[in-house]
Enzyme design. Sequence first.
Site, short mmCIF file in Angstrom:
data_model
loop_
_atom_site.label_atom_id
_atom_site.label_comp_id
_atom_site.label_asym_id
_atom_site.label_seq_id
_atom_site.Cartn_x
_atom_site.Cartn_y
_atom_site.Cartn_z
N GLU A 27 -2.22 7.10 4.36
CA GLU A 27 -2.01 7.81 5.63
C GLU A 27 -0.53 7.93 5.99
OE1 GLU A 27 -4.17 5.47 5.00
OE2 GLU A 27 -6.08 5.77 6.04
N LYS B 162 -11.04 -16.91 9.68
CA LYS B 162 -10.99 -17.48 11.03
C LYS B 162 -11.55 -18.90 10.97
CE LYS B 162 -11.39 -12.81 12.52
NZ LYS B 162 -11.90 -12.05 11.37
N THR C 115 -8.65 8.47 1.28
CA THR C 115 -8.58 7.02 1.10
C THR C 115 -9.94 6.52 0.68
OG1 THR C 115 -9.03 6.76 3.43
CG2 THR C 115 -6.78 6.41 2.74
N TRP D 242 -6.03 -18.90 12.37
CA TRP D 242 -6.19 -17.85 11.38
C TRP D 242 -5.50 -18.26 10.10
CZ3 TRP D 242 -6.67 -12.18 12.92
CH2 TRP D 242 -7.50 -12.07 14.04
P1 ADP Z 1 -1.48 2.18 -1.28
O1 ADP Z 1 -2.33 1.22 -2.05
O2 ADP Z 1 -0.97 3.28 -2.08
O3 ADP Z 1 -0.39 1.50 -0.54
P2 ADP Z 1 -3.81 2.58 0.35
O4 ADP Z 1 -3.93 3.51 1.48
O5 ADP Z 1 -4.81 2.62 -0.74
O6 ADP Z 1 -2.39 2.88 -0.20
O7 ADP Z 1 -3.76 1.10 0.87
C1 ADP Z 1 -2.94 0.73 1.95
C2 ADP Z 1 -3.08 -0.75 2.22
O8 ADP Z 1 -2.64 -1.49 1.08
C3 ADP Z 1 -2.21 -1.23 3.34
O9 ADP Z 1 -2.78 -0.99 4.58
C4 ADP Z 1 -2.09 -2.71 3.01
O10 ADP Z 1 -3.21 -3.44 3.46
C5 ADP Z 1 -2.08 -2.73 1.51
N1 ADP Z 1 -0.70 -2.83 1.02
C6 ADP Z 1 0.11 -1.83 0.62
N2 ADP Z 1 1.29 -2.31 0.23
C7 ADP Z 1 1.25 -3.65 0.39
C8 ADP Z 1 2.17 -4.73 0.17
N3 ADP Z 1 3.40 -4.52 -0.33
N4 ADP Z 1 1.76 -5.97 0.46
C9 ADP Z 1 0.53 -6.22 0.95
N5 ADP Z 1 -0.37 -5.26 1.18
C10 ADP Z 1 -0.03 -3.98 0.90
#
Ligand code: ADP
Length: 544
Positions: A330, A441, A185, A446
């Site tokens: 993950e 915040k 990541t 929030w």
């Molecule tokens: P990926 O971008 O492939 O989902 P990453 O591990 O790079 O994987 O990023 C994961 C993060 O991306 C999540 O923890 C979340 O914050 C954000 N994320 C993934 N999908 C969404 C979604 N549909 N809407 C909002 N945030 C998202």
Amino acid sequence: MRGLMMDRPLLISSLIQYAAEYHGDTEIVTRTVEGPIHRYTYADAHARAKRLANALVRLGIGMSDRVATIGWNTYRHFELYYGISGIGAVMHTLNPRLFPDQLRYMVNHAEDKLVFLDLTFVPLAEKMAPLWPTVKHYIVLTDRAHMPPTALPNVLCYEELLAAEEAAFAWPLFDENTASSLCYTSGTTGNPKGSMYTHRSTVLHSMAACTANAIGLSVEDCVLPIVPMFHVNAWGTPYSAAFAGAKQVLPGTKLDGASICELIENEGVTIGLGVPTVWLGCLQYLEQTGKKLDTMKRVLSGGSAVPISMIKAFAEKHGVEFLQGWGMTEMSPLGTVSRLKHKHRLLDKDSQHAVRARQGIPICLVDCKVVSFDGKIAPHDGETRGELHVRGPWIVAGYYKDEPATKAALDSEGWFKTGDVVVIDPEGYVQIVDRSKDVIKSGGEWISSIDVENAVMAHPDVAEAAVIGLPHPKWDERPLLIVVKKPGREPQGSELLDFLSNKLAKWQLPDEVVFVAEIPHGGTGKILKTRLREMFREHRLPTA
Ligand code: ADP
């Protein structure tokens, strides 16, 4: 009493064997890095993956050795997915969009023995090679005619490597919990962290991805993974497409709206997967040309929140069901998908779009709990916020060779802490409120930056928007709205605030709107809030 069922290991090689045996003439179409469209079949892919397996063994690669790739979505990269994991080695996909220092760290941390790379990335690898002492060979994914002059040490040509081998190879059987692939990541702070998937987790994730509650991929489909194979294994598509026996279209280096829409039309694509930015490019192209997406049934968009305006445009102008998925590297990555329930068919269109704009319902086997800020489990009331913790058979139990990061990532019961702030509503839909580090915040309340961004994205003059919190003497933090205008449009800040005033509570409205030419994106297409916070560090809100 134990049951009496066969204990066959869940192995990645089974997927390509199945696809080759029963869908042997189904096509895999690639827009190659060299330029032309390449076509072949699952039977061809399998034969070449077996040649590759022989070549890897000849190069001294064995069980659990790490082998890196830096590649676009192409048929050769697809073969690597099977050749490497199939022999029990570990496929390590490197994201070339990351910073050189992160690339240096990842290859050394993984101790990669080989690097397979596309032509595009030869200059990058030339720069990195002196910093990658574990790498024995660099294999360029092309034929002899296209081999570039290069300073890379121990360089080989992929097509020559394959041509020298037999297409006969018996995939070995081994424990399904053997490591199969590795994906780091792109943490915005600290070193990248490695998710080490297993054969079992990968096969189970592919099965789940194919179910109708998730992507709904089947033998009737032609799937276009625009999400890169170097980003969470293209959300598992190289595996799930083989599991389903679906036709695949791999877009190579060209991810602009025109090139993507051309592939969709020419190849009869039914399902596309990609981040919202890519779909925005397609929509703009379709708007400019007046073209339609006749064959597309469904889009799965994920990685960041999807504006409802996009869901509406795809559904109403193009008849495409626009689903949102949420997940993480993950989590292999699928966690939730915004499917409509049976009862939702009675809703009007706008209400249906609103359901699809939530991140979705957890896929069966992904357990979710929301831990509120007082440490209690939050009810599914759609209101109580907290951090989402997850567990399941395709979710990491820790990070590869990183004890401190593992400790920080798991709660006392061993669940994985996602860092996403969410609510779950009484119908079971998860809604991401924010990343825990991005919420604003303001005076004990929030403000969700995602809510404000989604609301302003519905304005016809806004191409992209991001909200960050800036320090405020009275309220702690207040929101600053950063906007990229659509070409040829000139919205005023006051106009956008007016537009937001009936969508958000008064205290959620940004204190200021600023316009920029471009919003910075990270290696996985997400808005880089850390960069924005740096860019606006000296900026003072008019209210402060
Ligand atoms: P990926 O971008 O492939 O989902 P990453 O591990 O790079 O994987 O990023 C994961 C993060 O991306 C999540 O923890 C979340 O914050 C954000 N994320 C993934 N999908 C969404 C979604 N549909 N809407 C909002 N945030 C998202």
